[in-house]
Design an enzyme around this catalytic site. Structure first.
Site, PDB file in Angstrom:
ATOM      1  N   GLY A   1      -7.846  14.434  23.396  1.00  0.00           N
ATOM      2  CA  GLY A   1      -9.200  14.181  23.866  1.00  0.00           C
ATOM      3  C   GLY A   1      -9.205  13.550  25.231  1.00  0.00           C
ATOM      4  N   SER A   2     -10.315  13.718  25.901  1.00  0.00           N
ATOM      5  CA  SER A   2     -10.470  13.019  27.168  1.00  0.00           C
ATOM      6  C   SER A   2     -11.930  12.667  27.324  1.00  0.00           C
ATOM      7  CB  SER A   2      -9.990  13.883  28.330  1.00  0.00           C
ATOM      8  OG  SER A   2     -10.751  15.056  28.382  1.00  0.00           O
ATOM      9  N   GLY A   3     -12.152  11.579  27.945  1.00  0.00           N
ATOM     10  CA  GLY A   3     -13.534  11.139  28.169  1.00  0.00           C
ATOM     11  C   GLY A   3     -13.483  10.092  29.249  1.00  0.00           C
TER      12      GLY A   3
ATOM     13  N   LYS B   1      -7.360   9.885  29.044  1.00  0.00           N
ATOM     14  CA  LYS B   1      -6.900  11.053  28.304  1.00  0.00           C
ATOM     15  C   LYS B   1      -6.146  10.500  27.103  1.00  0.00           C
ATOM     16  CE  LYS B   1      -5.515  15.216  30.104  1.00  0.00           C
ATOM     17  NZ  LYS B   1      -4.799  16.056  31.042  1.00  0.00           N
ATOM     18  N   VAL B   2      -6.330  11.077  25.946  1.00  0.00           N
ATOM     19  CA  VAL B   2      -5.614  10.578  24.771  1.00  0.00           C
ATOM     20  C   VAL B   2      -4.641  11.653  24.298  1.00  0.00           C
ATOM     21  CG1 VAL B   2      -5.808   9.610  22.439  1.00  0.00           C
ATOM     22  CG2 VAL B   2      -7.609   9.166  24.112  1.00  0.00           C
TER      23      VAL B   2
ATOM     24  N   LYS C   1      -3.510   6.360  24.978  1.00  0.00           N
ATOM     25  CA  LYS C   1      -4.623   6.497  25.916  1.00  0.00           C
ATOM     26  C   LYS C   1      -4.053   6.303  27.316  1.00  0.00           C
ATOM     27  CE  LYS C   1      -9.318   4.628  26.114  1.00  0.00           C
ATOM     28  NZ  LYS C   1     -10.285   3.820  25.400  1.00  0.00           N
TER      29      LYS C   1
ATOM     30  N   ASP D   1     -21.244   0.209  21.531  1.00  0.00           N
ATOM     31  CA  ASP D   1     -21.156   1.668  21.675  1.00  0.00           C
ATOM     32  C   ASP D   1     -20.825   2.306  20.317  1.00  0.00           C
ATOM     33  OD1 ASP D   1     -21.360   4.066  22.968  1.00  0.00           O
ATOM     34  OD2 ASP D   1     -19.355   4.023  23.857  1.00  0.00           O
TER      35      ASP D   1
HETATM   36  C1  6BB Z   1      -6.880   8.069  18.246  1.00  0.00           C
HETATM   37  C2  6BB Z   1      -7.508   7.137  19.171  1.00  0.00           C
HETATM   38  C3  6BB Z   1      -7.254   5.777  19.041  1.00  0.00           C
HETATM   39  O1  6BB Z   1      -8.708   8.869  20.267  1.00  0.00           O
HETATM   40  C4  6BB Z   1     -11.335  12.754  21.352  1.00  0.00           C
HETATM   41  C5  6BB Z   1     -11.096  11.299  21.647  1.00  0.00           C
HETATM   42  C6  6BB Z   1      -6.024   7.696  17.230  1.00  0.00           C
HETATM   43  C7  6BB Z   1      -7.021   9.421  18.119  1.00  0.00           C
HETATM   44  C8  6BB Z   1      -6.060  11.106  16.541  1.00  0.00           C
HETATM   45  C9  6BB Z   1      -7.099  12.012  16.461  1.00  0.00           C
HETATM   46  C10 6BB Z   1      -6.911  13.271  15.936  1.00  0.00           C
HETATM   47  C11 6BB Z   1      -5.674  13.599  15.472  1.00  0.00           C
HETATM   48  C12 6BB Z   1      -4.636  12.706  15.539  1.00  0.00           C
HETATM   49  C13 6BB Z   1      -4.824  11.466  16.076  1.00  0.00           C
HETATM   50  C14 6BB Z   1      -7.868   4.897  19.889  1.00  0.00           C
HETATM   51  N1  6BB Z   1      -8.716   5.295  20.842  1.00  0.00           N
HETATM   52  C15 6BB Z   1      -9.007   6.614  20.989  1.00  0.00           C
HETATM   53  C16 6BB Z   1      -8.407   7.546  20.155  1.00  0.00           C
HETATM   54  C17 6BB Z   1      -9.823   9.295  20.971  1.00  0.00           C
HETATM   55  C18 6BB Z   1     -10.005  10.773  20.751  1.00  0.00           C
HETATM   56  C19 6BB Z   1     -10.354  11.038  19.295  1.00  0.00           C
HETATM   57  C20 6BB Z   1     -10.579  12.522  19.090  1.00  0.00           C
HETATM   58  N2  6BB Z   1     -11.591  13.000  19.965  1.00  0.00           N
HETATM   59  N3  6BB Z   1      -5.659   8.757  16.558  1.00  0.00           N
HETATM   60  N4  6BB Z   1      -6.262   9.816  17.080  1.00  0.00           N
HETATM   61  F1  6BB Z   1      -8.292  11.654  16.899  1.00  0.00           F
END
Ligand code: 6BB
Length: 672
Positions: A22-24, A28-29, A44, A136
């Site tokens: 994901g990104s926002g 970027k994650v 992140k 939020d």
């Molecule tokens: C996080 C996460 C933790 O994700 C876009 C933004 C932790 C995300 C994850 C997942 C799906 C599959 C596997 C792992 C802390 N801050 C942000 C985080 C942000 C994204 C979430 C999905 N959508 N595990 N995951 F989301």
């Protein structure tokens, strides 16, 4: 987001880095794996230059997450800061966003909502007890972990008023649809009270599958919120209607507090016990687990006493991450063991202390997805298994009212205006519900406020579908859909093609072509670039070079195994076979190429820009200033066992509800 090599090196010392999830905003994650423990993490990644004025928000988030240890708050393990980058290593939540879970199910039953809502109340009571307002709250900021428990994320907009939570805040922040009326009016507000409003909106979204106040146009949306009227659909129980009304009260002083939510009759129903909001002892820092310390001490070749002292510093470095991840392993019944990695530095320093010396080289590929060169044994398994494929509200403290903040910050969300308006289905069926009118509504001019239309029986999207063949595109196999071959046959999928023998031949040719491209992609320049990234000595480089590139001569099969995930995708002849999951829309069709063609023909009509990689469409929408407002993937795949075609969807960037409507629109228009 270009990543500097030295910065990557810092991260890759301790983590293997995989797909972007994901990104926002400016983050970027990516999925990652902590090398020493073998545990999955989310990473992140933020570029300081890109962050600009938002850098303080990141610092706020880091500080808050260091202070918050709770079973329903996403855990921070490590922070790596370099001259140009900030990496936050966070708890892994493979269930993804609560948002996606809601839309996949259309809406949740009252019983399931209660399970989740109790966890939200628990998290928020704890967060407030620590003096923070989240500001939020929304289903995108609640993730589902592997035990199906919620974890609150994104503390970038949180506030901790110096005098305590009873002190007023000024910054108008969060997502407009979840914002309390006092925020919209620009008044000073109490953070915990505003959070309760957002929790009310969230509760509504859980129970209904859409928002109580919604509009593409922000001004109209604000008017709706300031009127405080929303429709209660007929399926809501009187208890739910009452609770929602108590939470979405225009006057913050008349709103329920989180303390009142803990033992609210609706919340207690079927449980007969109030919500437990104190941090579970497993999550507090007070108790140090001896077996984790012993394992770390052995690895670090230190005494247990000095290891304990190091852990207790809670520096959110490799020591903190290793301890917390070992603890997480222990709590999940896994052995409290660190991976034994051979070390190459002369004084045989430990990996935990020095970072791994014998790691496989890593680099970011052109499309910026981190990939691993070498150690693909894990990578390939993992990718197939990858989740996307496979407090008290202290009223006594409200007396003082210093205004501490002034600017107006919104969590990044694409324009809700012109571009997306076309994707939002009209809401009709006013007779479906009753109006819930909160007392003491603030008077606003109503003349140009659109009448707030009630949702159709299930989701708002289905009302638009009424104009077309009726389909439950996001969750239910469509029995009505009938593909009109002549309509979309023109587009031939790359790596796909029609099901005919002819196109199979063509695919085989394309396959060969792609294989050549990939051979070129592993050119000496690229190879040396990868090797530059290596953290090992020369002999190690040779070894790795032999492992990866020597294999090229050994034949195509071998090479495919060694390809990066994106390259593997490109080489795949047919669509992937995956299990039915909640982010997969089922169709009644059996021909993936037809489904792909249908989607391809509809995307331009919806102003969606895309690039195609085999059966995966990387889609984007653009805003007025050439900025990407939304990014998501649609992948045509085959459902294991069912032998029907499915469409996996994944949002990477952009407002979750706008995304929902757009994807529903694309899939319903595609007649699949
Ligand atoms: C996080 C996460 C933790 O994700 C876009 C933004 C932790 C995300 C994850 C997942 C799906 C599959 C596997 C792992 C802390 N801050 C942000 C985080 C942000 C994204 C979430 C999905 N959508 N595990 N995951 F989301």
């Amino acid at each position: 987001m270009p990543v500097e090599r030295t910065d990557q090196h810092e991260l890759f010392k301790y983590y293997e880095v995989y797909e972007t999830i994901g990104s926002g905003g400016f983050a970027k994650v990516k999925l990652g794996r902590h090398i020493l423990t073998g545990e999955n993490v989310a990473i992140k990644i933020m570029n300081k230059k890109d962050l600009g004025d938002d850098l303080p928000r990141v610092k706020v988030e880091i500080e808050a997450m260091k202070n918050l240890s709770h079973q329903h708050v996403c855990r921070l393990y490590q922070v790596i800061e370099t001259s140009t980058q900030i990496f936050m290593v966070l708890e892994y939540c493979p269930g993804g966003e609560l948002f996606d879970y809601i839309i996949a199910k259309d809406r949740l039953s009252e019983e399931e909502t209660r399970v989740f809502f109790r966890q939200i109340v628990s998290a928020m009571a704890y967060v407030h007890s620590q003096g923070y307002a989240h500001r939020d709250l929304k289903p995108e900021n609640l993730l589902i972990d592997e035990d199906h428990n919620l974890k609150l994320i994104d503390f970038g907009l949180c506030a901790k008023p110096k005098g305590g939570l009873g002190f007023e805040l000024k910054t108008c922040c969060g997502s407009p649809a979840y914002a309390a009326p006092e925020l919209i009016q620009g008044k000073a507000y109490i953070g915990s009270e505003a959070d309760v409003w957002s929790m009310g909106v969230l509760l509504f979204a859980l129970l209904c599958g859409y928002l109580p106040f919604d509009d593409d146009n922000c001004v109209v949306l604000y008017r709706k919120i300031l009127r405080g009227k929303y429709e209660n659909p007929r399926w809501l129980s009187p208890g739910s209607v009452l609770l929602l009304n108590q939470m979405m009260q225009m006057d913050p002083k008349r709103r329920l507090s989180v303390r009142h939510l803990l033992d609210h009759p609706w919340v207690m129903k079927d449980y007969n016990s109030p919500v437990e909001w104190h941090a579970d002892s497993r999550y507090t820092h007070t108790f140090i687990h001896e077996n984790c310390i012993t394992e770390m001490a052995v690895n670090m070749k230190r005494s247990r006493v000095s290891t304990t002292a190091l852990v207790k510093e809670w520096r959110y470095d490799q020591t903190t991450a290793t301890y917390l991840l070992l603890l997480s392993k222990k709590q999940r019944g896994k052995p409290v063991r660190l991976r034994l990695e051979p070390t190459v530095c002369e004084d045989s320093c430990s990996p935990l202390h020095q970072g791994l010396q014998t790691r496989e080289a890593l680099h970011f590929s052109e499309d910026e997805d981190a990939v691993i060169v070498g150690s693909l044994e894990f990578c390939s398994d993992y990718i197939d298994d990858c989740p996307w494929v496979s407090a008290t509200n202290n009223k006594d403290m409200r007396l003082a009212s210093p205004s501490v903040e002034k600017k107006c910050v919104y969590s990044p969300s694409p324009e809700r205006g012109r571009t997306m308006a076309q994707h939002r289905p009209e809401r009709r069926d006013r007779d479906q519900g009753q109006t819930s009118e909160n007392k003491e509504n603030i008077a606003v001019q109503e003349k140009d406020v659109k009448i707030f239309a009630l949702p159709p029986p299930r989701t708002p999207a289905s009302s638009k579908r009424n104009a077309r063949p009726n389909k439950n595109v996001l969750t239910t196999p469509n029995q009505n859909a009938n593909f009109n071959g002549s309509k979309t046959n023109a587009v031939t999928p790359k790596g796909g093609g029609s099901a005919s023998k002819e196109s199979n031949k063509k695919r085989a040719a394309e396959f060969k072509e792609l294989a050549n491209v990939d051979l070129l992609a592993f050119s000496p320049e690229r190879r040396s670039r990868s090797l530059d990234m290596a953290v090992t000595g020369d002999s190690e480089k040779k070894k790795r070079g032999g492992k990866v590139f020597g294999s090229l001569e050994r034949g195509l099969d071998k090479m495919i195994t060694l390809l990066t995930p994106s390259k593997k995708r490109a080489l795949r002849v047919g669509p992937r076979k995956i299990k039915a999951q909640y982010n997969v829309t089922l169709t009644s069709q059996t021909n993936p190429d037809q489904v792909l063609n249908q989607i391809l023909s509809i995307l331009p009509e919806k102003n969606v820009d895309f690039t195609q990689k085999g059966y995966t469409l990387k889609c984007r929408t653009w805003g007025d200033f050439g900025k990407v407002t939304m990014a998501f993937e649609l992948e045509v795949c085959l459902l294991q066992r069912l032998e029907i075609v499915g469409i996996r969807r994944q949002r990477l960037k952009g407002d979750a509800w706008v995304y929902k409507h757009l994807v529903e629109d694309i899939l319903s228009t595609s007649s699949i």
